[in-house]
Enzyme design. Structure first.
Site, PDB file in Angstrom:
ATOM      1  N   ALA A  81      39.176  32.151  36.302  1.00 55.17           N
ATOM      2  CA  ALA A  81      38.029  32.236  37.200  1.00 55.17           C
ATOM      3  C   ALA A  81      36.871  32.854  36.425  1.00 55.17           C
ATOM      4  O   ALA A  81      37.080  33.515  35.411  1.00 55.17           O
ATOM      5  CB  ALA A  81      38.384  33.116  38.393  1.00 55.17           C
TER       6      ALA A  81
ATOM      7  N   GLU B 299      46.358  27.939  36.852  1.00 55.11           N
ATOM      8  CA  GLU B 299      46.656  27.553  38.240  1.00 55.11           C
ATOM      9  C   GLU B 299      46.131  26.153  38.556  1.00 55.11           C
ATOM     10  O   GLU B 299      46.761  25.395  39.294  1.00 55.11           O
ATOM     11  CB  GLU B 299      46.057  28.591  39.211  1.00 55.11           C
TER      12      GLU B 299
ATOM     13  N   GLU C 175      45.587  38.171  35.088  1.00 58.23           N
ATOM     14  CA  GLU C 175      44.889  38.801  36.223  1.00 58.23           C
ATOM     15  C   GLU C 175      45.226  40.279  36.372  1.00 58.23           C
ATOM     16  O   GLU C 175      44.379  41.093  36.722  1.00 58.23           O
ATOM     17  CB  GLU C 175      45.228  38.077  37.540  1.00 58.23           C
TER      18      GLU C 175
HETATM   19  N1  3HC Z   1      34.821  34.857  33.183  1.00 59.83           N
HETATM   20  C1  3HC Z   1      33.576  35.105  32.716  1.00 59.83           C
HETATM   21  N2  3HC Z   1      33.307  35.341  31.405  1.00 59.83           N
HETATM   22  C2  3HC Z   1      34.332  35.314  30.543  1.00 59.83           C
HETATM   23  C3  3HC Z   1      35.646  35.059  30.966  1.00 59.83           C
HETATM   24  C4  3HC Z   1      35.877  34.813  32.353  1.00 59.83           C
HETATM   25  N3  3HC Z   1      37.094  34.528  32.817  1.00 59.83           N
HETATM   26  N4  3HC Z   1      36.460  35.099  29.898  1.00 59.83           N
HETATM   27  C5  3HC Z   1      35.678  35.369  28.833  1.00 59.83           C
HETATM   28  N5  3HC Z   1      34.390  35.490  29.226  1.00 59.83           N
HETATM   29  C6  3HC Z   1      33.228  35.732  28.366  1.00 59.83           C
HETATM   30  C7  3HC Z   1      33.278  37.102  27.696  1.00 59.83           C
HETATM   31  O1  3HC Z   1      32.699  38.096  28.508  1.00 59.83           O
HETATM   32  C8  3HC Z   1      32.478  36.851  26.433  1.00 59.83           C
HETATM   33  O2  3HC Z   1      31.130  36.890  26.775  1.00 59.83           O
HETATM   34  P1  3HC Z   1      30.039  37.413  25.694  1.00 59.83           P
HETATM   35  O3  3HC Z   1      30.172  36.532  24.491  1.00 59.83           O
HETATM   36  O4  3HC Z   1      28.750  37.311  26.414  1.00 59.83           O
HETATM   37  O5  3HC Z   1      30.428  38.850  25.399  1.00 59.83           O
HETATM   38  C9  3HC Z   1      32.819  35.404  26.077  1.00 59.83           C
HETATM   39  O6  3HC Z   1      33.316  34.814  27.287  1.00 59.83           O
HETATM   40  C10 3HC Z   1      33.879  35.265  25.012  1.00 59.83           C
HETATM   41  O7  3HC Z   1      34.999  36.061  25.375  1.00 59.83           O
HETATM   42  P2  3HC Z   1      35.835  36.867  24.274  1.00 59.83           P
HETATM   43  O8  3HC Z   1      34.918  37.643  23.399  1.00 59.83           O
HETATM   44  O9  3HC Z   1      36.901  37.595  24.999  1.00 59.83           O
HETATM   45  O10 3HC Z   1      36.430  35.650  23.419  1.00 59.83           O
HETATM   46  P3  3HC Z   1      37.829  35.519  22.697  1.00 59.83           P
HETATM   47  O11 3HC Z   1      37.797  34.221  22.005  1.00 59.83           O
HETATM   48  O12 3HC Z   1      38.146  36.756  21.926  1.00 59.83           O
HETATM   49  O13 3HC Z   1      38.903  35.427  23.868  1.00 59.83           O
HETATM   50  C11 3HC Z   1      39.818  34.658  25.974  1.00 59.83           C
HETATM   51  C12 3HC Z   1      38.914  34.333  24.742  1.00 59.83           C
HETATM   52  C13 3HC Z   1      41.266  34.803  25.516  1.00 59.83           C
HETATM   53  C14 3HC Z   1      39.680  33.526  26.945  1.00 59.83           C
HETATM   54  C15 3HC Z   1      39.338  35.990  26.580  1.00 59.83           C
HETATM   55  O14 3HC Z   1      37.961  35.926  26.800  1.00 59.83           O
HETATM   56  C16 3HC Z   1      39.998  36.328  27.887  1.00 59.83           C
HETATM   57  O15 3HC Z   1      41.100  36.836  27.905  1.00 59.83           O
HETATM   58  N6  3HC Z   1      39.277  36.095  29.011  1.00 59.83           N
HETATM   59  C17 3HC Z   1      39.725  36.487  30.313  1.00 59.83           C
HETATM   60  C18 3HC Z   1      40.771  35.579  30.843  1.00 59.83           C
HETATM   61  C19 3HC Z   1      41.162  36.018  32.233  1.00 59.83           C
HETATM   62  O16 3HC Z   1      41.291  37.178  32.510  1.00 59.83           O
HETATM   63  N7  3HC Z   1      41.366  35.043  33.099  1.00 59.83           N
HETATM   64  C20 3HC Z   1      41.748  35.320  34.459  1.00 59.83           C
HETATM   65  C21 3HC Z   1      40.515  35.524  35.258  1.00 59.83           C
HETATM   66  S1  3HC Z   1      40.880  36.031  36.920  1.00 59.83           S
HETATM   67  C22 3HC Z   1      41.406  34.615  37.673  1.00 59.83           C
HETATM   68  O17 3HC Z   1      41.492  33.596  37.063  1.00 59.83           O
HETATM   69  C23 3HC Z   1      41.714  34.735  39.133  1.00 59.83           C
HETATM   70  C24 3HC Z   1      42.420  33.548  39.648  1.00 59.83           C
HETATM   71  O18 3HC Z   1      43.789  33.807  39.718  1.00 59.83           O
HETATM   72  C25 3HC Z   1      41.939  33.171  40.986  1.00 59.83           C
END
Ligand code: 3HC
Ligand code: NAI
Length: 696
Positions: free
Chosen positions: A66, A108, A128
């Site tokens: 998300a 998902e 999450e």
């Molecule tokens: N939403 C919004 N922005 C995000 C994001 C997300 N899910 N994931 C990453 N970003 C942004 C970061 O803030 C960063 O922004 P910036 O360059 O402006 O600082 C940019 O994307 C790049 O992120 P990283 O520096 O972390 O890049 P990496 O290549 O090192 O890692 C990744 C990539 C493994 C995808 C890592 O970003 C990550 O783990 N992201 C989060 C994934 C996550 O938590 N997903 C679950 C979200 S909650 C959800 O899905 C709820 C659902 O169940 C309903």
């Protein structure tokens, strides 16, 4: 090709329609992505020429979840379950083509395709929980239907991803392909040609039926992660969702998941953890050092001093394949340092966290020496000798004469003036502080200390290098103790004061532990050693610590400190003799003895830290309030679910915090209680403290 939204387009290849997401940087499920996928599926279903649908992504990854920045804002676009239902109920086969990371909501969504193919390097997971959440779009209900409750519990509560091979073995994907897009199209064509069934993961029942016979596994699992997840709400809610998948039918399970998700997403813990996610990434950015600043090419490293810190620092470099030369002053210290490094590696191998063959491989990358001249070709040299300014100055003067001109020279000092150290060289622009935390091979934090003359190139190189050795770097300025230790000193002043007024070390430690820290200040002092910086010849019984050292109490290392330690188990027990000694000392100083409440202990330990954090911002020592939180969470174990000291202060309300600081200042006195100048600015502007940047 047709545009479906700003980030999704539709392409047709023969009888296959491709719904392609292109939402850099990580293809998060922003509202326009959800809208685009929904419209794409609907259009493909309505198109008689289309026989199958592929969902795939451009850029570096499949959908990574998300869009975290949308949480807490008014909803826009179709809800995710609507998008998923369109996929799952499509009368034409839907195939997800995955590369990079399919995480959270992204995974998902993929689970609602009828088939999933992925490249061999793809990773899958539910992170999450790290955001204080649970998979809120059916993940907790579909996952156990594929992998069973035991594996699902592990995945959702750890948040750690699995690789493509494991996902294939578990049945989470159907095939590993060379190219995610071409592979998915080929699979879709085959699905049409062979008339493969429209597989819906929600319809699988055998795994959850089997799990119904083992209800005891949930409490066993709870017990197994209790220590690691102390204080966090989300892991328990994740477990409850997996339980619901086993106990309830699919739709009732989904309803339970949504109810618990809503509770988490509106709660403080998740807000804090989501804030931390962005804070960590923000800390890597240095506003006045352009992103494209040319960096030094770091291929080799030198470390001076193989003591507690030097050894751990060397391991960080060896762990990522960078050869290290480690230099000591005498053979005995060198041998000891190397033997500690070896023991650390061997312990990791014995625990299974390091492949056995890595012990020798990593040791082979570390070259011991007694000759600083061996640093002549090192790209970076990190000094980790005793914390004595004159020693460090002479060491740096020497490094200046030995090291090549474009070497990066770093000091691991924990509090000394980096500018004074840099001034002992003819190249202060090449000198920087790299303040590692103990144990340096374990702790994630690196305070990068920029001196007045440190060049942009050295800053940019150090920040990038930190990432390469898997540290979370925060750039700070020069002052006594930098950000972390400077704030820690303030907590120490009040903790020491309170035990003279009637609190016990055990009470102070319990309050701090219950707040969520791994240990309190007195247990921490025992662990570090009470005699650091203490000398018998100059000891004058003028502090509790001096008294303790004079009576032979050195902390954990000799089993006697603020606590007594069981020699076998190391379990700490409060020591009545120590408590009496402290009481007598307090009474001797004329301090009235009284009951100190737990609430007062918490205030007096944490509020002076918040106040000091504000002063640190006033002085421009930290770039942003959120950097201070990143320091405290990664360097000192401040519980991430409260967001760090600055975010936590916002959750209490800045007005309430400042009122208390002023009141304690009036009652107790002391410079550390003197309110920071920043408070009036923050109060006047109404800006949340955690969003403040220095110079605001
Ligand atoms: N939403 C919004 N922005 C995000 C994001 C997300 N899910 N994931 C990453 N970003 C942004 C970061 O803030 C960063 O922004 P910036 O360059 O402006 O600082 C940019 O994307 C790049 O992120 P990283 O520096 O972390 O890049 P990496 O290549 O090192 O890692 C990744 C990539 C493994 C995808 C890592 O970003 C990550 O783990 N992201 C989060 C994934 C996550 O938590 N997903 C679950 C979200 S909650 C959800 O899905 C709820 C659902 O169940 C309903
Ligand atoms: P330590 O006493 O364990 O190790 C220092 C090592 O430096 C010793 O092995 C000593 O033999 C060696 N040494 C001293 N003079 C030398 C010289 N002239 N040439 C080569 N080697 C020499 O000390 P520790 O704890 O490793 O601290 C080192 C530095 O790291 C200090 O500046 C300290 O403030 C800082 N630091 C310490 C932390 C800790 O928790 N111990 C945390 C963060 C920083």
């Amino acid at each position: 090709m047709s545009e479906l939204s700003e980030s999704v387009h539709l392409e047709k290849r023969g009888e296959v329609a491709l719904v392609i997401v292109d939402n850099p940087p990580v293809n998060a499920l922003s509202h326009h992505v959800r809208q685009g996928i929904l419209d794409g599926i609907d259009a493909a279903v309505a198109d008689d020429e289309v026989k199958a649908i592929v969902l795939t992504c451009r850029g570096r990854t499949f959908i990574a979840g998300a869009d975290i920045s949308e949480f807490g804002k008014p909803p826009q676009g179709p809800p995710l379950p609507q998008v998923q239902a369109a996929m799952e109920n499509s009368p034409k086969p839907v195939v997800a083509g995955i590369h990079g990371t399919a995480l959270g909501g992204g995974f998902e969504v993929a689970m609602c395709a009828h088939y999933r193919v992925a490249v061999g390097s793809a990773r899958f997971g539910f992170p999450e929980v790290k955001l204080g959440l649970l998979p809120g779009a059916g993940g907790t209900q579909r996952l156990p239907r594929v992998v069973g409750a035991a594996k699902a519990l592990k995945m959702v509560t750890s948040g750690d991803p699995i690789g493509a091979d494991e996902a294939l073995a578990d049945g989470l994907i159907d095939e590993i392909v060379v190219d995610h897009e071409a592979g998915a199209v080929a699979f879709a064509e085959r699905a049409v040609a062979e008339g493969l069934p429209l597989k819906r993961l929600r319809d699988l029942e055998d795994k959850v039926t089997a799990d119904r016979a083992n209800p005891g596994q949930f409490d066993e699992f709870r017990a197994s992660i209790a220590r690691k997840t102390r204080g966090f709400i989300a892991p328990e809610y994740n477990i409850q969702c997996i339980e619901a998948a086993v106990d309830l039918d699919f739709d009732a399970g989904i309803a339970r998941e949504q109810e618990l998700f809503r509770e988490l997403v509106t709660g403080t813990q998740s807000a804090a953890q989501r804030y931390y996610f962005f804070a960590e990434r923000e800390a890597a950015k240095v506003p006045d050092v352009p992103r494209d600043t040319p960096q030094l090419d770091i291929q080799t490293c030198g470390v001076l001093g193989a003591g507690t810190m030097g050894g751990g620092i060397a391991m960080n470099f060896a762990n990522v394949g960078i050869p290290v030369t480690i230099v000591e002053r005498d053979q005995a210290s060198l041998d000891h340092g190397l033997s500690v490094i070896r023991k650390n590696y061997e312990r990791s191998a014995a625990r299974g966290s390091l492949p056995a063959d890595q012990v020798e491989k990593r040791m082979a990358l570390i070259t011991p020496s007694l000759d600083r001249g061996d640093f002549a070709q090192s790209d970076i040299v990190i000094e980790a000798v005793f914390e004595e300014l004159e020693l460090k100055r002479s060491v740096f003067a020497d490094l200046d004469s030995i090291c090549k001109q474009d070497a990066l020279l770093a000091t691991n000092t924990s509090a000394l003036d980096v500018n004074v150290i840099a001034a002992s060289t003819a190249r202060p622009e090449s000198v920087i502080g790299m303040h590692f935390f103990s144990p340096a091979n374990v702790m994630k934090l690196l305070e990068v200390v920029r001196g007045d003359k440190t060049s942009d190139q050295i800053i940019a190189t150090t920040m990038a290098l930190a990432k390469r050795i898997n540290k979370i770097a925060v750039l700070v300025g020069v002052c006594h103790g930098f950000v972390g230790n400077r704030m820690l000193f303030m907590r120490g002043i009040e903790a020491d004061r309170m035990i003279l007024e009637g609190a016990t070390p055990a009470q102070v430690d319990r309050v701090i532990y219950d707040f969520g820290f791994p240990m309190g200040p007195f247990a921490m002092s025992d662990l570090a050693g009470l005699d650091i910086g203490w000398k018998e010849e100059t000891s004058t019984s003028s502090t509790v610590r001096e008294l303790m050292c004079e009576s032979g109490r050195r902390g954990q290392k000799n089993g006697r400190g603020y606590y007594t330690y069981d020699p076998e188990t190391r379990v700490a027990t409060p020591d009545p003799e120590v408590e009496q000694m402290i009481r007598d000392f307090g009474v001797g100083k004329g301090i009235e003895q009284r009951e100190v409440t737990d609430a007062e202990v918490l205030d007096r330990c944490l509020l002076p830290m918040v106040n000091e954090g504000a002063k640190i911002l006033d002085e421009g020592i930290a770039i942003r309030a959120s950097d201070i939180d990143v320091v405290w969470i990664n360097g000192y174990g401040w519980p991430v679910y409260t967001g760090g000291p600055m975010f936590w202060a916002d959750t209490l309300g800045v007005d309430a915090v400042v009122d208390k600081i002023e009141s304690y200042h009036a009652d107790l006195g002391g410079d550390h209680w003197a309110p920071a100048a920043l408070w009036s600015k923050v109060r006047d502007s109404g800006t949340p403290l955690h969003t403040v940047t220095s110079g605001t």
